[in-house]
Design a protein around this motif. Structure first.
Motif, PDB file in Angstrom:
ATOM      1  N   LEU A  36      11.576 -30.024  -9.602  1.00  0.00           N
ATOM      2  CA  LEU A  36      11.022 -29.601  -8.319  1.00  0.00           C
ATOM      3  C   LEU A  36       9.526 -29.939  -8.262  1.00  0.00           C
ATOM      4  N   ASP A  37       8.816 -29.642  -9.322  1.00  0.00           N
ATOM      5  CA  ASP A  37       7.355 -29.825  -9.295  1.00  0.00           C
ATOM      6  C   ASP A  37       6.935 -31.283  -9.399  1.00  0.00           C
ATOM      7  N   ASP A  38       7.562 -32.055 -10.320  1.00  0.00           N
ATOM      8  CA  ASP A  38       7.023 -33.403 -10.553  1.00  0.00           C
ATOM      9  C   ASP A  38       7.629 -34.478  -9.654  1.00  0.00           C
ATOM     10  N   ILE A  39       8.866 -34.318  -9.191  1.00  0.00           N
ATOM     11  CA  ILE A  39       9.460 -35.386  -8.366  1.00  0.00           C
ATOM     12  C   ILE A  39       9.702 -34.921  -6.922  1.00  0.00           C
ATOM     13  N   LEU A  40      10.391 -33.810  -6.787  1.00  0.00           N
ATOM     14  CA  LEU A  40      10.825 -33.422  -5.432  1.00  0.00           C
ATOM     15  C   LEU A  40       9.692 -32.784  -4.617  1.00  0.00           C
ATOM     16  N   LYS A  41       8.789 -32.084  -5.277  1.00  0.00           N
ATOM     17  CA  LYS A  41       7.538 -31.548  -4.692  1.00  0.00           C
ATOM     18  C   LYS A  41       7.702 -30.340  -3.766  1.00  0.00           C
ATOM     19  N   ILE A  42       8.469 -30.479  -2.702  1.00  0.00           N
ATOM     20  CA  ILE A  42       8.641 -29.347  -1.773  1.00  0.00           C
ATOM     21  C   ILE A  42      10.131 -29.107  -1.546  1.00  0.00           C
ATOM     22  N   PRO A  43      10.540 -27.864  -1.194  1.00  0.00           N
ATOM     23  CA  PRO A  43       9.751 -26.667  -0.929  1.00  0.00           C
ATOM     24  C   PRO A  43       9.183 -26.056  -2.208  1.00  0.00           C
ATOM     25  N   SER A  44       8.239 -25.108  -2.039  1.00  0.00           N
ATOM     26  CA  SER A  44       7.645 -24.448  -3.198  1.00  0.00           C
ATOM     27  C   SER A  44       8.632 -23.406  -3.739  1.00  0.00           C
ATOM     28  N   LYS A  45       8.331 -22.913  -4.940  1.00  0.00           N
ATOM     29  CA  LYS A  45       9.216 -21.896  -5.548  1.00  0.00           C
ATOM     30  C   LYS A  45       9.290 -20.654  -4.656  1.00  0.00           C
ATOM     31  N   GLU A  46       8.170 -20.290  -4.053  1.00  0.00           N
ATOM     32  CA  GLU A  46       8.138 -19.093  -3.188  1.00  0.00           C
ATOM     33  C   GLU A  46       9.033 -19.319  -1.967  1.00  0.00           C
ATOM     34  N   GLU A  47       8.973 -20.536  -1.424  1.00  0.00           N
ATOM     35  CA  GLU A  47       9.798 -20.839  -0.247  1.00  0.00           C
ATOM     36  C   GLU A  47      11.285 -20.807  -0.630  1.00  0.00           C
ATOM     37  N   ILE A  48      11.593 -21.331  -1.825  1.00  0.00           N
ATOM     38  CA  ILE A  48      12.982 -21.336  -2.290  1.00  0.00           C
ATOM     39  C   ILE A  48      13.486 -19.904  -2.439  1.00  0.00           C
ATOM     40  N   GLU A  49      12.603 -19.043  -2.894  1.00  0.00           N
ATOM     41  CA  GLU A  49      13.001 -17.642  -3.028  1.00  0.00           C
ATOM     42  C   GLU A  49      13.390 -17.062  -1.667  1.00  0.00           C
ATOM     43  N   LYS A  50      12.616 -17.425  -0.640  1.00  0.00           N
ATOM     44  CA  LYS A  50      12.937 -16.925   0.709  1.00  0.00           C
ATOM     45  C   LYS A  50      14.239 -17.549   1.236  1.00  0.00           C
ATOM     46  N   LEU A  51      14.467 -18.819   0.854  1.00  0.00           N
ATOM     47  CA  LEU A  51      15.671 -19.510   1.346  1.00  0.00           C
ATOM     48  C   LEU A  51      16.946 -18.940   0.724  1.00  0.00           C
ATOM     49  N   GLY A  52      16.812 -18.371  -0.472  1.00  0.00           N
ATOM     50  CA  GLY A  52      17.959 -17.666  -1.084  1.00  0.00           C
ATOM     51  C   GLY A  52      18.905 -18.575  -1.837  1.00  0.00           C
ATOM     52  N   GLU A  53      20.186 -18.186  -1.826  1.00  0.00           N
ATOM     53  CA  GLU A  53      21.215 -18.865  -2.632  1.00  0.00           C
ATOM     54  C   GLU A  53      21.543 -20.252  -2.080  1.00  0.00           C
ATOM     55  N   LEU A  54      22.080 -21.106  -2.980  1.00  0.00           N
ATOM     56  CA  LEU A  54      22.584 -22.415  -2.529  1.00  0.00           C
ATOM     57  C   LEU A  54      24.017 -22.279  -2.045  1.00  0.00           C
ATOM     58  N   LYS A  55      24.431 -23.134  -1.106  1.00  0.00           N
ATOM     59  CA  LYS A  55      25.837 -23.191  -0.696  1.00  0.00           C
ATOM     60  C   LYS A  55      26.314 -24.643  -0.819  1.00  0.00           C
ATOM     61  N   ARG A  56      27.637 -24.822  -0.908  1.00  0.00           N
ATOM     62  CA  ARG A  56      28.215 -26.161  -1.049  1.00  0.00           C
ATOM     63  C   ARG A  56      29.206 -26.396   0.084  1.00  0.00           C
ATOM     64  N   LEU A  57      29.020 -27.499   0.802  1.00  0.00           N
ATOM     65  CA  LEU A  57      29.913 -27.797   1.941  1.00  0.00           C
ATOM     66  C   LEU A  57      30.478 -29.195   1.762  1.00  0.00           C
ATOM     67  N   LYS A  58      31.809 -29.327   1.917  1.00  0.00           N
ATOM     68  CA  LYS A  58      32.422 -30.657   1.737  1.00  0.00           C
ATOM     69  C   LYS A  58      32.727 -31.285   3.092  1.00  0.00           C
ATOM     70  N   PHE A  59      32.436 -32.583   3.230  1.00  0.00           N
ATOM     71  CA  PHE A  59      32.721 -33.296   4.471  1.00  0.00           C
ATOM     72  C   PHE A  59      33.525 -34.556   4.150  1.00  0.00           C
ATOM     73  N   ILE A  60      34.586 -34.775   4.947  1.00  0.00           N
ATOM     74  CA  ILE A  60      35.342 -36.018   4.781  1.00  0.00           C
ATOM     75  C   ILE A  60      34.817 -37.005   5.822  1.00  0.00           C
ATOM     76  N   ILE A  61      34.341 -38.129   5.347  1.00  0.00           N
ATOM     77  CA  ILE A  61      33.758 -39.133   6.249  1.00  0.00           C
ATOM     78  C   ILE A  61      34.756 -40.279   6.358  1.00  0.00           C
ATOM     79  N   ASN A  62      35.097 -40.663   7.609  1.00  0.00           N
ATOM     80  CA  ASN A  62      36.018 -41.796   7.712  1.00  0.00           C
ATOM     81  C   ASN A  62      35.541 -42.832   8.715  1.00  0.00           C
ATOM     82  N   ASP A  63      34.282 -42.740   9.079  1.00  0.00           N
ATOM     83  CA  ASP A  63      33.765 -43.738  10.008  1.00  0.00           C
ATOM     84  C   ASP A  63      32.253 -43.748   9.865  1.00  0.00           C
ATOM     85  N   LYS A  64      31.549 -43.586  10.995  1.00  0.00           N
ATOM     86  CA  LYS A  64      30.081 -43.538  10.935  1.00  0.00           C
ATOM     87  C   LYS A  64      29.668 -42.161  11.436  1.00  0.00           C
TER      88      LYS A  64
END
Ligand code: GTP
Ligand code: MG
Length: 366
Positions: free
Chosen positions: A302-330
């Protein structure tokens, strides 16, 4: 004492620096004609922010009152966050008013982008949701011609005596559109405060318009499904683009991942080679890695490559979620308040992002 800040609409007061509308009594006595509160002064001159609360109950009471008049509504959405700033309940809020819908920030798209594409996309979105608007315009508050077109459209639809209300979610550019439009079309200056901080405008601001009518700048509706709600100044400056977005294209193989800063990552789980076009602010790092590293990558880089959001912002954003999408065109996968990825090809994509963020799949816009 004039009682409203001309920048944000808050009631002026000289007693509590932590509440909205504050001016120190020294400043006020020295210059009683200066009706910018301290927060607006700091936002305008130093781009400093202070957390504020909008009075939502009062906001919806005002909407109710406006909907009982024949006022003309100028409803603004952000062209780069169409799904995130579109209000499904527009017709419930204003069942009888004429509505001009403005899709703002068109300048962020490549100059080769045809406005008709966005126009047709939105037309069918409005039809699907059974929302009727009197006109639909694709605009930018930075384009003089667009400001004149908006002015002419308001004049065309405004009947005698009718006031005009600019309405929409936070940060879509309502204050910018009013400020620039009256400058260009009416040669009038206004002190409306503009900033990339959500909830810049705090209360309704009344601005004299033509033939005894008024324009009203309204506070934006707060949107907790948008990244911008959770970000501080440093990240907001990077996430909200100031100039057009250069799309970045990747050819992705299965088991590869693309990171959009530390905001989200797209895992290519299954399928043949796909093309992935990242339409995000030029200041967000877009990084490709192997799927097997993806989950630890966010934590470790997070700090050396991705840079943002900050750790404090991530804390506010909360948990991660995972969503699957099937793509069959554009298709586009849109992350509210951030931008969208256009994917060509066939495959299964998993989007990993924070729980509150709205993620939508649509037919590719461009
Ligand atoms: N690129 C681009 N940015 C814009 C445009 N219009 C507004 N902005 C930017 O969007 C951000 C929000 O603008 P405002 O005019 O303060 O938005 P608002 O809808 O009044 O926001 P609230 O008062 O918080 O509800 C600022 O950083 C503006 O500079 C536009 O046409 N193009
Ligand atoms: Mg505003």
């Amino acid at each position: 004492m004039k009682n409203r800040c001309e920048g944000c609409g808050a009631k002026i007061q000289t007693t509590d620096p932590n509440k909205v509308g504050y001016i120190s009594s020294d400043v006020y006595l020295k210059n009683p004609d200066n009706f910018l509160c301290e927060r607006c002064f700091n936002l305008t001159h130093y781009n400093q922010q202070k957390e504020v609360q909008i009075d939502e109950k009062k906001f919806y009471e005002n909407i109710k009152k406006i909907s009982q008049t024949s006022a003309l509504i100028v409803y603004v959405v952000d062209g780069f966050d169409l799904e995130g700033t579109f209000l499904d309940n527009l017709s419930d809020l204003f069942p009888n008013n004429k509505i001009i819908m403005l899709v703002n920030k068109f300048d962020l798209f490549l100059s080769s982008t045809k406005p008709q594409k966005i126009y047709h996309y939105l037309k069918s979105m409005l039809e699907d949701k059974n929302i009727h608007v009197s006109s639909l315009m694709i605009v930018s508050s930075k384009k003089k011609n667009d400001l004149i077109r908006i002015y002419n459209e308001i004049i065309r639809l405004q009947n005698f005596n009718e006031d005009v209300y600019f309405f929409g979610m936070t940060n879509v550019g309502k204050s910018s559109l009013i400020k620039e439009m009256i400058k260009v079309a009416c040669a009038k200056d206004s002190k409306l405060t503009i900033s990339n901080l959500p909830s810049t405008t705090l209360d309704i601001i009344k601005i004299p318009f033509i033939k005894g009518t008024y324009l009203y700048d309204m506070p934006g509706i707060i949107n907790k499904n948008q990244f911008t709600y959770y970000l501080e100044k440093n990240s907001l400056d990077k996430v909200l683009p100031k100039k057009f977005i250069k799309p970045k294209t990747f050819q992705l193989n299965v088991n590869q991942t693309i990171f959009i800063g530390g905001f989200a990552y797209f895992n290519f789980l299954d399928g043949e080679k796909i093309s992935f076009v990242a339409n995000f602010s030029n200041d967000i790092v877009i990084h490709r890695t192997k799927i097997e590293n993806a989950d630890s990558f966010l934590e470790n880089h997070l700090d050396d490559i991705l840079k943002i959001p900050s750790k404090e912002e991530i804390e506010k954003l909360g948990e991660l979620k995972r969503l699957k999408f099937i793509i069959n065109d554009k298709k586009d996968i849109c992350l509210s308040g951030l931008g969208f990825a256009t994917i060509h090809g066939k495959g299964v994509i998993e989007v990993v992002t924070y729980e509150p963020i709205k993620v939508t799949l649509r037919d590719a816009l461009l």
